[in-house]
Structure formats: structure tokens, C-alpha cells
Design a protein around this motif. Sequence first.
Motif, short mmCIF file in Angstrom:
data_model
loop_
_atom_site.label_atom_id
_atom_site.label_comp_id
_atom_site.label_asym_id
_atom_site.label_seq_id
_atom_site.Cartn_x
_atom_site.Cartn_y
_atom_site.Cartn_z
N SER A 172 0.84 -1.19 0.00
CA SER A 172 0.00 0.00 0.00
C SER A 172 0.88 1.24 0.00
O SER A 172 2.04 1.21 0.38
CB SER A 172 -0.91 0.01 1.22
N CYS A 173 0.31 2.35 -0.43
CA CYS A 173 1.07 3.61 -0.48
C CYS A 173 0.25 4.69 0.19
O CYS A 173 -0.89 4.95 -0.21
CB CYS A 173 1.35 3.98 -1.94
N LEU A 174 0.79 5.32 1.22
CA LEU A 174 0.13 6.41 1.91
C LEU A 174 0.48 7.70 1.18
O LEU A 174 1.63 8.13 1.17
CB LEU A 174 0.57 6.48 3.36
N VAL A 175 -0.50 8.31 0.52
CA VAL A 175 -0.26 9.51 -0.26
C VAL A 175 0.14 10.65 0.65
O VAL A 175 -0.48 10.89 1.68
CB VAL A 175 -1.54 9.88 -1.07
N GLY A 176 1.18 11.38 0.28
CA GLY A 176 1.74 12.43 1.12
C GLY A 176 0.78 13.56 1.41
O GLY A 176 -0.08 13.89 0.61
N SER A 177 0.93 14.15 2.59
CA SER A 177 0.02 15.21 3.00
C SER A 177 0.23 16.50 2.20
O SER A 177 -0.63 17.36 2.20
CB SER A 177 0.23 15.50 4.50
N GLU A 178 1.38 16.62 1.51
CA GLU A 178 1.64 17.84 0.76
C GLU A 178 0.87 17.88 -0.55
O GLU A 178 0.84 18.90 -1.23
CB GLU A 178 3.15 17.97 0.48
N ILE A 203 -6.07 -3.66 8.23
CA ILE A 203 -6.47 -2.86 9.38
C ILE A 203 -5.64 -3.29 10.58
O ILE A 203 -4.88 -4.26 10.52
CB ILE A 203 -7.98 -2.98 9.68
N GLY A 204 -5.79 -2.58 11.68
CA GLY A 204 -5.01 -2.88 12.88
C GLY A 204 -3.53 -2.58 12.67
O GLY A 204 -3.16 -1.57 12.07
N LYS A 205 -2.67 -3.48 13.15
CA LYS A 205 -1.23 -3.31 12.99
C LYS A 205 -0.75 -3.58 11.57
O LYS A 205 0.44 -3.45 11.29
CB LYS A 205 -0.50 -4.23 13.97
N CYS A 206 -1.67 -3.96 10.71
CA CYS A 206 -1.37 -4.11 9.28
C CYS A 206 -2.07 -3.02 8.48
O CYS A 206 -2.28 -3.16 7.27
CB CYS A 206 -1.81 -5.49 8.79
N GLY A 207 -2.45 -1.94 9.15
CA GLY A 207 -3.15 -0.83 8.52
C GLY A 207 -2.24 0.03 7.69
O GLY A 207 -1.03 -0.23 7.56
N PRO A 208 -2.77 1.12 7.13
CA PRO A 208 -2.01 1.95 6.19
C PRO A 208 -0.80 2.66 6.80
O PRO A 208 0.11 3.03 6.05
CB PRO A 208 -3.06 2.98 5.72
N SER A 209 -0.78 2.86 8.09
CA SER A 209 0.37 3.53 8.72
C SER A 209 1.43 2.56 9.21
O SER A 209 2.43 2.98 9.79
CB SER A 209 -0.12 4.41 9.88
N SER A 242 3.39 -1.60 8.53
CA SER A 242 3.81 -2.52 7.48
C SER A 242 3.39 -3.93 7.88
O SER A 242 2.91 -4.16 8.98
CB SER A 242 5.32 -2.46 7.28
N TRP A 243 3.61 -4.86 6.96
CA TRP A 243 3.30 -6.26 7.23
C TRP A 243 4.54 -7.03 7.67
O TRP A 243 4.54 -8.26 7.66
CB TRP A 243 2.69 -6.92 5.98
N SER A 244 5.56 -6.32 8.06
CA SER A 244 6.83 -6.99 8.40
C SER A 244 6.73 -7.87 9.64
O SER A 244 7.55 -8.76 9.83
CB SER A 244 7.92 -5.93 8.61
N GLY A 245 5.71 -7.62 10.48
CA GLY A 245 5.58 -8.41 11.69
C GLY A 245 4.86 -9.72 11.51
O GLY A 245 4.75 -10.52 12.43
#
Length: 226
Positions: A1-7, A213-219, A221-224
Motif C-alpha cells: 500500500s502507499c500512503l499519499v503524502g500530506s503535501e 487494518i489494525g497493525k497491518c493498517g495503512p500507517s 507494514s506487514w513486516s511483523g
Amino acid sequence: SCLVGSEMCIRDRYVITLFMFLSGINFTLLFLFFLKGKFKRLIENTEFHWYLGTVGCFTLFTTVTLVLTSPMGIEESFRKAIFQVVSLQTTTGFISADYMTWVPVLWTLMCIIMLFGACAGSTSGGIKCIRIAIMSRVSRNEFKRIIHPNAVLPVRINRQVISSTTKSAILAFTFLYIAIVFIGWLLLMILGVGFEEAYSVVISSLGNVGPGIGKCGPSYSWSGLP
């Protein structure tokens, strides 16, 4: 996923939303519309009606919920709602706001949107709107058949009768899709993944969506994940 920048400016987000929406339409219909000028074929298409209707309903519900439960105004709520809804339904994977900061009912809604998907013949994942449209009409006919047992009730899509073979194939596909979601959900929880993370990761992976969602949400990663 990609979180689009706030700018990124407001106009850019609406432009991205528009092209994500277009990418979810059947490419044959886009070809007929843009290169052949057959606007009527697009407007009268049943699957396009469902696609447009589900995007509209999901966006409206999300917008109203955000207006009532967050300090955001109407325009900001609508902008963030439609971006997330279109991105998840077309399985693009872009996110312009962390929906994990929203009320929990919207977390579940995001997962439902991932299941729906956009149109067949597009690049989106998910079950696809055409299958959902056919299943809904089959279900409606079954309720009518309870009242009128001898009625002949064909399922029509774009003025064509759907054969029994096609209906059986769609029901089998949907059953297997949902079954895989539940099996994967249980397996991930056995491996120690949390309840919310498990089902969102399975739905997201199966539909090739991106965020969960949760700890795999957009903010996050799935590294865990194990």
C-alpha cells in the motif's frame, strides 16, 4: 500500500480518485465510450450501475459517519471518504488518510469494500460487481419463488438471460472465495496474528488490495507477520 503524502493538494487527490474510478470500469466499455463514442453502452450497463452505486453508497455512508464522529468538515470528510473507497474497491492500494483513526464501524466497511472489487474486465481484484449483481438477482428471485412457486423467473443482465451454468459457476466461485477468507483467517490466528489483522490481511491479499487494518493498517507494514 502507499500512503499519499500530506503535501498533495486537494485538486490532485480528486484527479487521482477520478482515474482510479475509471480504472475500475470494464476496459471494453471504456474503449467503446472513448474511441467509439458509444455512451449508451456504458450508461445502460448493469455492472457499471452496480459499480457506481456501491461506490456512491459506501462514500455517502463514510462521509456522513466522519462528519458526525470527527472534527472534519463536509468537504474534507467527502474527499477522504471517496479517495479511500475508490482506492480500496478498485484495489489500487493508495491511502490518503489513516482510516484506523476513524470509528471502528468504518474499519469493517473498508474490509467489505475490499471484498466487493470493481468491474470484471478491469485490473481490480475482489469478487467483482457483476457477480454480486447476479447473486443479488438470484436471491431476489428465490424470495419471489416462495410466494409464487410455479413462476418462471429468469435472471437478466444487460437484457440477456443468465444460464443456469453461469449462475452455478458464480455461486461456486463466491463460496470458494469466502471459504478461503475464513480458512486463511483461522490459519493466521493459529500462527499468532491478531483477530482484526488476520481477516484484513487475508481479504487484502486475496483481492490484491494492499493495506489492511489494525497493525497491518495503512500507517504500518506487514513486516511483523510470521
